[in-house]
Write an enzyme that holds these catalytic residues in place. Structure first.
Site, PDB file in Angstrom:
ATOM      1  N   ASN A  26      27.287   8.334  17.739  1.00 58.81           N
ATOM      2  CA  ASN A  26      26.612   8.090  16.832  1.00 58.81           C
ATOM      3  C   ASN A  26      26.592   8.912  15.743  1.00 58.81           C
ATOM      4  O   ASN A  26      25.876   8.542  14.672  1.00 58.81           O
ATOM      5  CB  ASN A  26      24.998   7.781  17.448  1.00 58.81           C
ATOM      6  CG  ASN A  26      25.319   6.298  18.318  1.00 58.81           C
ATOM      7  OD1 ASN A  26      26.302   5.698  18.181  1.00 58.81           O
ATOM      8  ND2 ASN A  26      24.355   6.101  18.958  1.00 58.81           N
ATOM      9  N   ASP A  40      27.082  -4.192  20.295  1.00 64.88           N
ATOM     10  CA  ASP A  40      26.478  -4.250  21.689  1.00 64.88           C
ATOM     11  C   ASP A  40      26.015  -5.394  22.029  1.00 64.88           C
ATOM     12  O   ASP A  40      25.128  -6.279  20.977  1.00 64.88           O
ATOM     13  CB  ASP A  40      25.477  -3.166  22.037  1.00 64.88           C
ATOM     14  CG  ASP A  40      26.179  -1.809  21.906  1.00 64.88           C
ATOM     15  OD1 ASP A  40      26.993  -1.542  22.720  1.00 64.88           O
ATOM     16  OD2 ASP A  40      25.847  -1.116  20.975  1.00 64.88           O
TER      17      ASP A  40
END
Ligand code: EPU
Length: 422
Positions: free
Chosen positions: A28, A120
């Protein structure tokens, strides 16, 4: 990874974990650092890059806009010359982190076209705060079913107050502000270490950002940036996954490169469960030598317990002594992995954003599915404490965030292999 269903993991009961592994760079963080490179012409070199699927997608995305990318182990080189600020839908829809192109492209080119972000499978993930924040700096957006088109002559500094400390919105507004005219202040900014890492690279590029890592970020706009080299911070979520694996399997491990100072709250939580952790000269040392204890926990923005930790912390609680209540405060749909844990014999009941977990002594193996990166990690962790064989299918998802989860666990002694789906 051509599709999540092409690989599966097979896990058999094994010994306690022991040994050491090196934690790679943070997914990330690296994806946002790569997005930021479009703001400066020249050759950017990023080190400590994890060998994960999403880095490949980000390379393709940058290439589709005109950059040249090359990879060698742990390194991505990005040559930025002529950039077309249009990110094709087919790539953007595969990866949520593509939204990180909004701020950089608008900031440098005053124009961005971006397909609807994917990512996701845990519920609706809006980008309204990204857009309203950039609108405060003067951008105009046209949002349609196909994606977002943003335009502005030049962004202008302003005050942005976030209703919630969104990681992605903070990053986009911060990157937008870097080449804006004047000063921008972001209040209620997200404080994740990955945001401080991004600011650190941007400052090397010539940006003038202060306060990243706190709730108030201030950015004085500059006219030009230059290409730099930068080393990505270690992945705290990957590190925590190995701590969870240790909690379930028992043993003693060293996580080299892991940053204890980025993981204070999660180390405290797993400490309450009975694990011992401490900072080590080389990373984080950890030991699990007793049955885990039940604890209650709620996910919160940093420095709270991250939502990304929750699936595998829940796996620990499934075999802990007592009953725990787990509350999800960030992503409403992030309990899908619970069905898989229940299929392995866990006693979990969900109600809205709460899960009540009554620990059992042992779980049972079986055939379970990996629904997303962290859900996959959760069932793999759970399988380490199960009797019999567990087959985790659709583990291509796991490759989006873990360079070699099966290999790393195997090197710590776990009985686990990855194979093509049968
Ligand atoms: N939200 C909005 N509007 C927005 C932005 C966010 O309502 O404009 C909501 C989201 O729907 C969510 C909450 O705010 O309920 C938090 O979202 P945030 O923007 O903070 O998350 P993100 O930037 O989309 C990143 C990580 C996630 C991680 C979250 C929270 C990346 C690529 N993703 O997502 O990581 O869960 O922050 O820490 O940086 C993962 O690594 O598996 C992963 C999903």
């Amino acid at each position: 990874m051509s599709s999540p269903s092409t690989t599966e993991f097979v896990i058999e009961p094994g010994p306690q974990l022991s040994g050491e592994i090196t934690i790679s760079g943070a997914k990330n963080s690296v994806l946002k650092l790569m997005a930021a490179t479009v703001m400066a012409s020249g050759t950017h070199t990023i080190y400590n890059v994890p060998d994960i699927f999403d880095v490949g997608i980000m390379c393709q995305l940058l290439e589709s806009m005109g950059a040249k990318t090359s990879r060698r182990p742990g390194v991505v080189e990005i040559v930025v010359d002529k950039i077309t600020p249009v990110a094709p839908f087919e790539l953007v829809e595969q990866m949520r982190a593509s939204t990180a192109m909004l701020g950089p492209l608008l900031s440098r080119f005053g124009h961005v076209e971006l397909g609807i972000p994917g990512g996701d499978d845990f519920g609706h993930r809006p980008i309204d705060m990204h857009l309203t924040g950039l609108e405060k700096l003067g951008a105009k957006f046209d949002v349609s079913a196909k994606g977002v088109v943003g335009t502005v002559d030049r962004l202008t500094g302003g005050e942005v107050q976030l209703g919630f400390p969104s990681v992605g919105a903070t990053e986009n507004i911060m990157m937008g502000a870097v080449m804006a005219q004047g000063t921008t202040t972001i209040e209620n900014a997200a404080r994740e270490p990955e945001i401080a890492d991004l600011a650190s690279m941007l400052n090397k590029m010539g940006a003038r950002i202060t306060g990243a890592g706190t709730s108030t970020i201030s950015v004085v706009g500059v006219d030009e940036l230059e290409a730099v080299s930068h080393r990505v911070i270690p992945d705290r979520i990957v590190a925590a996954t190995f701590l969870a694996a240790l909690g379930v399997a028992g043993g003693e491990i060293l996580l080299k490169e892991a940053r204890y100072d980025h993981m204070g709250m999660v180390c405290q939580k797993i400490g309450e469960m009975g694990l011992r952790t401490s900072p080590d000269r080389e990373g984080i040392w950890a030991m699990a030598n007793q049955r885990l204890k039940a604890v209650d926990m709620s996910t919160l923005p940093y420095p709270g317990v991250a939502t990304d930790y929750k699936p595998f912390l829940a796996s620990m609680l499934c075999v802990a002594d007592g009953t725990s209540i787990v509350t999800e405060n960030l992503f409403a749909g992030r309990f899908r992995y619970v069905d898989e844990l229940v299929a392995m014999g866990a006693k979990v009941r969900t109600d809205g954003n709460h899960a009540v977990i009554k620990g059992v002594e042992r779980l049972a193996g079986g055939r379970v599915v990996s629904h997303d990166i962290r859900a996959g990690a959760a069932v793999i962790v759970a399988a380490l404490g199960a009797d019999g064989q567990t087959i985790v299918t659709d583990t291509g998802h796991v490759a989006r965030g873990y360079p070699d989860l099966a290999g790393d666990l195997r090197s710590l002694g776990a009985n686990i292999i990855e194979r093509p789906a049968g």
